[in-house]
Design a protein around this motif. Structure first.
Motif, PDB file in Angstrom:
ATOM      1  N   LEU A 100       0.825  -1.205   0.000  1.00 59.19           N
ATOM      2  CA  LEU A 100       0.000   0.000   0.000  1.00 59.19           C
ATOM      3  C   LEU A 100       0.858   1.254   0.000  1.00 59.19           C
TER       4      LEU A 100
ATOM      5  N   SER B 246       2.517   1.583  -3.420  1.00 59.20           N
ATOM      6  CA  SER B 246       1.511   1.853  -4.445  1.00 59.20           C
ATOM      7  C   SER B 246       0.998   3.291  -4.358  1.00 59.20           C
ATOM      8  N   LEU B 247       0.843   3.795  -3.133  1.00 54.94           N
ATOM      9  CA  LEU B 247       0.409   5.185  -2.981  1.00 54.94           C
ATOM     10  C   LEU B 247       1.430   6.147  -3.561  1.00 54.94           C
ATOM     11  N   CYS B 248       2.683   5.936  -3.226  1.00 53.54           N
ATOM     12  CA  CYS B 248       3.742   6.832  -3.728  1.00 53.54           C
ATOM     13  C   CYS B 248       3.884   6.706  -5.244  1.00 53.54           C
TER      14      CYS B 248
ATOM     15  N   TYR C   7       0.678   7.916  -7.184  1.00 50.14           N
ATOM     16  CA  TYR C   7       0.582   9.382  -7.202  1.00 50.14           C
ATOM     17  C   TYR C   7       1.554   9.977  -8.207  1.00 50.14           C
TER      18      TYR C   7
ATOM     19  N   LEU D 173      -4.127   2.023  -8.052  1.00 48.42           N
ATOM     20  CA  LEU D 173      -4.207   3.307  -7.353  1.00 48.42           C
ATOM     21  C   LEU D 173      -3.934   4.470  -8.296  1.00 48.42           C
TER      22      LEU D 173
ATOM     23  N   PHE E 145      -6.160   7.842  -8.484  1.00 45.30           N
ATOM     24  CA  PHE E 145      -5.603   9.197  -8.399  1.00 45.30           C
ATOM     25  C   PHE E 145      -6.022  10.041  -9.596  1.00 45.30           C
TER      26      PHE E 145
ATOM     27  N   THR F 101      -2.543  14.204   2.685  1.00 44.26           N
ATOM     28  CA  THR F 101      -3.140  13.526   3.841  1.00 44.26           C
ATOM     29  C   THR F 101      -4.519  14.075   4.212  1.00 44.26           C
TER      30      THR F 101
ATOM     31  N   MET G  46      -6.354  11.869   0.581  1.00 48.60           N
ATOM     32  CA  MET G  46      -6.532  10.565   1.221  1.00 48.60           C
ATOM     33  C   MET G  46      -7.991  10.277   1.621  1.00 48.60           C
TER      34      MET G  46
ATOM     35  N   ILE H 112      -8.126   2.954  -1.516  1.00 50.98           N
ATOM     36  CA  ILE H 112      -7.050   2.423  -0.677  1.00 50.98           C
ATOM     37  C   ILE H 112      -7.467   1.099  -0.051  1.00 50.98           C
TER      38      ILE H 112
ATOM     39  N   THR I 285      -7.518  -1.683  -2.658  1.00 50.05           N
ATOM     40  CA  THR I 285      -6.154  -2.099  -2.989  1.00 50.05           C
ATOM     41  C   THR I 285      -5.558  -2.934  -1.871  1.00 50.05           C
TER      42      THR I 285
END
Length: 279
Positions: free
Chosen positions: A88, A91-93, A96, A160, A164, A187, A191, A198, A201
């Motif tokens: 997670l 994948s978020l970084c 994005y 993700l 985004f 955040t 988020m 999220i 995922t």
């Protein structure tokens, strides 16, 4: 036949199809549950019984007293949650960056992630085994955490990225104008909007790690480090299968995932819906 009658017939047909599908899904689970409460003599009997003639907890007792199943459950929880959280985070970084920034080689990176999903993971076990052997990671839970993170990250990152891209950039720009920096905008603004995605995922990464068997068999040798799929597979002997304990182990293995899905079900549906709608 008027329109109301046609709608009634269509509704009945849909109901029958869904009922048959539900029965097909629940039948194996019912058989597992019933078998876990049967005695070994009844299980191995030639007579098929759809309900235990004598309900017993013997299989569950042996599971924890003889096979140390509680340790296997703990190992699976550690490996699954650790790898899912890492997946997670990466994948978020990555999602994005691929959604918001333009850079040279971006399309090549996306193609590489997509192509990686076409390669059978079993082909990577031999090189990974050699690498982990040099790093002294064989027969450790860390090896499984690394493997599951590597295997699940590409798909989750691409997923993700799609979430985004469906969030307007104007939301971040408004937050920056109001005095937030990039991290605060991420955040506090992005988020909360992205939360269903999220969760969806995380669920994919969780199920991928929780149910994985081959890596656990290949990279774990110690009995105290086995995960649940490996422990369940061990009930298949050379000449016989312990159906009672295997069924009990499967039922217990379903409990954490069932509770987890019950808690996050609402967010999963929202996440899948958002992922299916194009802005």
């Amino acid at each position: 036949m008027n329109r109301k009658q046609k709608r009634l017939i269509v509704g009945l047909v849909r109901f029958l199809i869904l009922t048959l599908f539900l029965l097909a899904v629940l039948a194996p689970l019912y058989w597992l549950l019933v078998t876990s409460f049967k005695t070994s003599g009844e299980i191995n009997s030639l007579q098929v019984t759809y309900w235990p003639q004598q309900v017993t907890l013997e299989n569950y007792q042996k599971l924890f007293q003889v096979t140390n199943f509680g340790t296997y459950m703990k190992n699976s929880l550690i490996v699954t949650f650790s790898s899912s959280l890492l997946v997670l985070a990466f994948s978020l970084c990555g999602g994005y960056a691929l959604a918001r920034y333009q850079f040279r080689g971006k399309k090549a990176v996306l193609i590489a992630f997509l192509v990686s999903q076409m390669i059978p993971t079993i082909l990577l076990f031999i090189p990974m085994f050699l690498i982990f052997g040099k790093l002294n990671l064989i027969n450790t839970l860390q090896s499984l955490v690394i493997l599951y993170t590597v295997f699940n990250t590409p798909f989750c990152l691409i997923t993700l990225r799609g979430f985004f891209e469906r969030i307007p950039v104007s939301l971040e720009e408004a937050a920056l104008v109001d005095g937030c920096n990039k991290l605060q905008a991420m955040t506090k603004i992005i988020m909360p909007v992205l939360f269903p995605g999220i969760v969806a995922t995380f669920v994919f990464a969780f199920t991928g790690a929780w149910n994985e068997l081959l890596a656990g068999i290949m990279f774990i040798n110690s009995n105290s480090l086995k995960t649940i799929p490996v422990a369940i597979n061990a009930f298949i002997g050379k000449y016989s299968i312990d159906w009672g304990q295997m069924s009990a182990a499967c039922i217990i293995a379903l409990i954490p995932t069932t509770i987890f899905f019950a808690v996050v079900q609402r967010y999963i549906v929202q996440g899948l819906t958002q992922g299916a709608v194009k802005e």
